[in-house]
Design a protein around this motif. Structure first.
Motif: not given
Length: 133
Positions: A71-94
């Motif tokens: 488990t981890w956080r990203i210093s900027d919470l808005e970047l967590e959303t971007i991280f999840l979107e980009q990960a999902n687009a690359r096939g990394m889900h959940n």
């Protein structure tokens, strides 16, 4: 009267345990080997977090870290959303963290192959390079 069982054994569950046991013994090499693999997988992700200069922050103290759920956080919470979107687009889900805790979580249980963890590690490094400023 007919010597019947009151509670029949859970045959499917027993069958699945047998399959997993055979996989662990014959394909992996036993529990010690599986533990070593899991430690290596977790270390890959924790190393990215530790070497990110605070961009990523672990949610668990180093002596209480899980080898199964990183488990981890990203210093900027808005970047967590971007991280999840980009990960999902690359096939990394959940990868979204637990609903009551938030953040990010990679579940890397026994069945997660090393290549999957490497893919996440590489993505985390690429994301860090792009957004750390």
């Amino acid at each position: 009267a007919k010597d019947s069982m009151y509670n029949p054994p859970p045959i499917f569950s027993i069958y699945m345990v047998n399959l997993v046991t055979q996989w662990l013994l014959h394909d992996i090499g036993g529990l010690r080997k599986m533990a070593a693999i899991n430690s290596k997988k977790a270390a890959m992700l924790y190393n990215v977090i530790e070497e990110s200069d605070g961009f990523y922050t672990g949610q668990a103290q180093s002596d209480s870290r899980s080898r199964m759920n990183v488990t981890w956080r990203i210093s900027d919470l808005e970047l967590e959303t971007i991280f999840l979107e980009q990960a999902n687009a690359r096939g990394m889900h959940n990868l979204k963290g637990h609903r009551s805790v938030g953040g990010l979580r990679a579940s890397i249980y026994n069945a997660m192959p090393m290549r999957g963890v490497r893919t996440l590690r590489d993505f985390m490094n690429d994301f860090l390079q792009e957004y750390a400023g």
